[in-house]
Design a protein around this motif. Structure first.
Motif, PDB file in Angstrom:
ATOM      1  N   LEU A  72       0.799  -1.121   0.109  1.00 21.86           N
ATOM      2  CA  LEU A  72       0.058   0.036   0.133  1.00 21.86           C
ATOM      3  C   LEU A  72       0.773   1.277   0.130  1.00 21.86           C
ATOM      4  CD1 LEU A  72      -2.864  -1.119   2.423  1.00 21.86           C
ATOM      5  CD2 LEU A  72      -2.994  -0.748   0.031  1.00 21.86           C
ATOM      6  N   GLY A  73       1.956   1.380   0.767  1.00 21.56           N
ATOM      7  CA  GLY A  73       2.888   2.346   0.807  1.00 21.56           C
ATOM      8  C   GLY A  73       3.454   2.605  -0.603  1.00 21.56           C
ATOM      9  N   VAL A  74       3.850   1.722  -1.255  1.00 21.12           N
ATOM     10  CA  VAL A  74       4.532   1.761  -2.371  1.00 21.12           C
ATOM     11  C   VAL A  74       3.715   2.092  -3.469  1.00 21.12           C
ATOM     12  CG1 VAL A  74       5.742   0.393  -4.599  1.00 21.12           C
ATOM     13  CG2 VAL A  74       6.462   0.140  -2.070  1.00 21.12           C
ATOM     14  N   SER A  75       2.359   1.698  -3.493  1.00 23.01           N
ATOM     15  CA  SER A  75       1.475   2.011  -4.358  1.00 23.01           C
ATOM     16  C   SER A  75       1.195   3.526  -4.279  1.00 23.01           C
ATOM     17  CB  SER A  75       0.140   1.064  -4.336  1.00 23.01           C
ATOM     18  OG  SER A  75      -0.426   1.495  -3.224  1.00 23.01           O
ATOM     19  N   LYS A  76       1.063   4.115  -3.012  1.00 24.47           N
ATOM     20  CA  LYS A  76       0.638   5.407  -2.727  1.00 24.47           C
ATOM     21  C   LYS A  76       1.742   6.305  -3.506  1.00 24.47           C
ATOM     22  CE  LYS A  76      -0.458   8.697   0.797  1.00 24.47           C
ATOM     23  NZ  LYS A  76       0.048   9.631  -0.044  1.00 24.47           N
ATOM     24  N   VAL A  77       2.940   5.875  -3.034  1.00 26.68           N
ATOM     25  CA  VAL A  77       4.139   6.633  -3.695  1.00 26.68           C
ATOM     26  C   VAL A  77       4.065   6.785  -5.339  1.00 26.68           C
ATOM     27  CG1 VAL A  77       6.667   6.775  -4.028  1.00 26.68           C
ATOM     28  CG2 VAL A  77       5.437   6.363  -1.608  1.00 26.68           C
ATOM     29  N   VAL A  78       3.756   5.520  -5.845  1.00 21.98           N
ATOM     30  CA  VAL A  78       3.770   5.630  -7.323  1.00 21.98           C
ATOM     31  C   VAL A  78       2.594   6.604  -7.873  1.00 21.98           C
ATOM     32  CG1 VAL A  78       3.204   4.097  -9.256  1.00 21.98           C
ATOM     33  CG2 VAL A  78       4.823   3.304  -7.345  1.00 21.98           C
ATOM     34  N   ARG A  79       1.269   6.468  -7.228  1.00 21.54           N
ATOM     35  CA  ARG A  79       0.187   7.227  -7.647  1.00 21.54           C
ATOM     36  C   ARG A  79       0.457   8.775  -7.543  1.00 21.54           C
ATOM     37  NH1 ARG A  79      -4.271   7.819  -3.519  1.00 21.54           N
ATOM     38  NH2 ARG A  79      -2.786   9.471  -2.811  1.00 21.54           N
ATOM     39  N   ASP A  80       1.270   8.957  -6.455  1.00 23.26           N
ATOM     40  CA  ASP A  80       1.453  10.602  -6.324  1.00 23.26           C
ATOM     41  C   ASP A  80       2.468  10.959  -7.064  1.00 23.26           C
ATOM     42  OD1 ASP A  80      -0.092  10.542  -3.934  1.00 23.26           O
ATOM     43  OD2 ASP A  80       1.715  10.491  -2.391  1.00 23.26           O
ATOM     44  N   TRP A  81       3.759  10.053  -7.485  1.00 17.59           N
ATOM     45  CA  TRP A  81       4.361  10.463  -8.434  1.00 17.59           C
ATOM     46  C   TRP A  81       3.940  10.775  -9.932  1.00 17.59           C
ATOM     47  CZ3 TRP A  81       6.235   7.728 -12.962  1.00 17.59           C
ATOM     48  CH2 TRP A  81       7.382   7.952 -13.195  1.00 17.59           C
ATOM     49  N   LEU A  82       2.794   9.694 -10.321  1.00 19.01           N
ATOM     50  CA  LEU A  82       2.146   9.823 -11.402  1.00 19.01           C
ATOM     51  C   LEU A  82       1.314  11.208 -11.759  1.00 19.01           C
ATOM     52  CD1 LEU A  82       0.769   6.433 -12.177  1.00 19.01           C
ATOM     53  CD2 LEU A  82       2.823   7.532 -13.386  1.00 19.01           C
ATOM     54  N   ILE A  83       0.717  11.522 -10.489  1.00 18.09           N
ATOM     55  CA  ILE A  83      -0.146  12.705 -10.480  1.00 18.09           C
ATOM     56  C   ILE A  83       1.025  13.970 -10.613  1.00 18.09           C
ATOM     57  CG2 ILE A  83      -1.488  14.357  -8.678  1.00 18.09           C
ATOM     58  CD1 ILE A  83      -2.614  11.569  -7.733  1.00 18.09           C
TER      59      ILE A  83
END
Length: 74
Positions: free
Chosen positions: A12-23
């Motif tokens: 979940l932590g990695v997926s949040k970081v990836v999502r924020d990076w894409l945004i």
């Protein structure tokens, strides 16, 4: 059981970081491609989404004042 909790938290932590990076990548592209008025609008909406700016006021984000010249920082 503890291992499953740790793995779930890591995923979940990695997926949040990836999502924020894409945004943020999309925001950067929009800022670079837009006019100075677009940059102001994007910045105001981003500040509002991050909890700053004019939170608490209902309705759409306000437009910048007409005729105001906005110079982007260099």
């Amino acid at each position: 059981m503890l291992t499953a909790v740790i793995v779930t938290a890591a995923v979940l932590g990695v997926s949040k970081v990836v999502r924020d990076w894409l945004i943020l990548r999309q925001v950067r592209a929009a800022m670079e491609a837009g006019t100075s008025e677009d940059r102001v609008r994007i910045g105001m909406r981003l500040a509002e989404a991050l909890g700053g700016g004019q939170s608490g006021q209902p309705g759409p984000s306000p437009e910048p004042p007409a005729g105001e010249v906005v110079t982007p920082p260099r």
